[in-house]
Design a protein around this motif. Sequence first.
Motif: not given
Length: 145
Positions: A74, A76, A79, A113-117, A130, A134, A137-138
């Motif tokens: 995943n 997250d 990341d 799954n999860g968010k990327i910073t 997805s 993501k 977009d980052n």
Amino acid sequence: MIRKTRKINKMRGSRTIGGGCSKKRRGAGHRGGRGKAGGHKHMWSWVVKFDPDRFGKSGFKRPLKTINKPTTVNLDYLDDNAEKLVEKELAEKKGKKIIIDVTQLGYDKVLGNGKITKALSIKAKEFSKSAIRKIEDNGGEAVTL
């Protein structure tokens, strides 16, 4: 021919009712065991004559198909561990981007799954829709091998 009276009525008062000595008709030993007992031993001739398919295998079982599912990771996880992977030299850092080759880590597919910073450039055999969205977009890129 139909009997007018049952045979047991003739046997009334005879103590053993046609069973020989009174000790002989006591337990299941008189019939050679209960149920299917002795099928491989003392009742073998009966099995051969009347039920020859009782023992042994028959037929064919189709082998189950094994589906090779890709091993997944995943976003997250990538990341969170991006800096650690750079320290262990499993990933490299160019400017602000961190380049991770997921196949070196033993994974085939990246899931979203999860968010990327961080801005990640990820190389993999497969990506989910997805995950691609993501990553891009980052400010990163998804490179399909």
